[in-house]
Design a protein around this motif. Structure first.
Motif, short mmCIF file in Angstrom:
data_model
loop_
_atom_site.label_atom_id
_atom_site.label_comp_id
_atom_site.label_asym_id
_atom_site.label_seq_id
_atom_site.Cartn_x
_atom_site.Cartn_y
_atom_site.Cartn_z
N ALA A 62 0.83 -1.21 0.00
CA ALA A 62 0.00 0.00 0.00
C ALA A 62 0.86 1.26 0.00
O ALA A 62 0.48 2.28 -0.58
CB ALA A 62 -0.94 0.00 1.20
N ALA A 63 2.03 1.20 0.65
CA ALA A 63 2.85 2.40 0.78
C ALA A 63 4.33 2.04 0.90
O ALA A 63 4.68 0.94 1.32
CB ALA A 63 2.41 3.20 2.00
N CYS A 64 5.16 3.00 0.59
CA CYS A 64 6.60 2.87 0.70
C CYS A 64 6.99 2.73 2.17
O CYS A 64 6.46 3.45 3.03
CB CYS A 64 7.25 4.12 0.10
SG CYS A 64 9.03 4.23 0.30
N ASP A 65 7.92 1.83 2.47
CA ASP A 65 8.38 1.63 3.84
C ASP A 65 9.15 2.83 4.39
O ASP A 65 9.25 3.00 5.60
CB ASP A 65 9.29 0.39 3.92
CG ASP A 65 8.55 -0.91 3.71
OD1 ASP A 65 7.30 -0.93 3.84
OD2 ASP A 65 9.22 -1.92 3.41
N ARG A 66 9.69 3.67 3.53
CA ARG A 66 10.51 4.80 3.97
C ARG A 66 9.71 6.10 4.08
O ARG A 66 9.75 6.77 5.08
CB ARG A 66 11.69 5.00 3.02
CG ARG A 66 12.63 6.11 3.42
CD ARG A 66 13.87 6.10 2.54
NE ARG A 66 14.76 7.18 2.91
CZ ARG A 66 14.83 8.34 2.28
NH1 ARG A 66 14.05 8.59 1.25
NH2 ARG A 66 15.68 9.27 2.69
N CYS A 67 8.95 6.44 3.03
CA CYS A 67 8.27 7.75 3.01
C CYS A 67 6.76 7.65 3.14
O CYS A 67 6.08 8.67 3.22
CB CYS A 67 8.62 8.51 1.74
SG CYS A 67 7.86 7.84 0.24
N SER A 68 6.23 6.45 3.14
CA SER A 68 4.79 6.19 3.27
C SER A 68 3.95 6.68 2.09
O SER A 68 2.73 6.72 2.18
CB SER A 68 4.24 6.79 4.57
OG SER A 68 4.90 6.20 5.68
N SER A 69 4.58 7.04 0.99
CA SER A 69 3.85 7.44 -0.21
C SER A 69 3.25 6.21 -0.88
O SER A 69 3.78 5.11 -0.76
CB SER A 69 4.77 8.14 -1.20
OG SER A 69 5.20 9.36 -0.70
#
Length: 97
Positions: A62-69
């Motif tokens: 659902a989202a990037c592990d680093r930036c949550s985008s």
């Protein structure tokens, strides 16, 4: 990004990549080919369940592990199977300093 927030072409490219890389078998493979050719709307409740459990859940993030985008479908395969990051974050974290 939700599982249904996609253009057909981007989503189908992602699904074809899963097939090409040999990740899908049996019912999941057949159902995925059906989704590519006819769309998700024609799936029965049982097929929809298999598609969700054997294709979408294990091979999407659902989202990037680093930036949550949100991760776009064009980046989903690598994010879900390799590093868990959007392309930008993967590039930033993999650069040599």
């Amino acid at each position: 990004m939700g599982f249904n927030d996609h253009t057909d072409e981007e989503f189908n490219d992602f699904l074809n990549q899963l097939i090409d890389m040999g990740h899908l078998e049996d019912a999941a493979l057949g159902i995925t080919k059906l989704v590519i050719s006819k769309g998700e709307g024609l799936l029965s409740e049982k097929q929809r369940y298999v598609f969700k459990k054997e294709v979408l859940e294990p091979y999407t993030k659902a989202a990037c592990d680093r930036c949550s985008s949100s991760i776009p479908w064009s980046e989903m395969y690598d994010a879900a199977t390799e590093h868990g990051l959007c392309n930008y974050c993967w590039h930033v974290t993999s650069k040599d300093d």
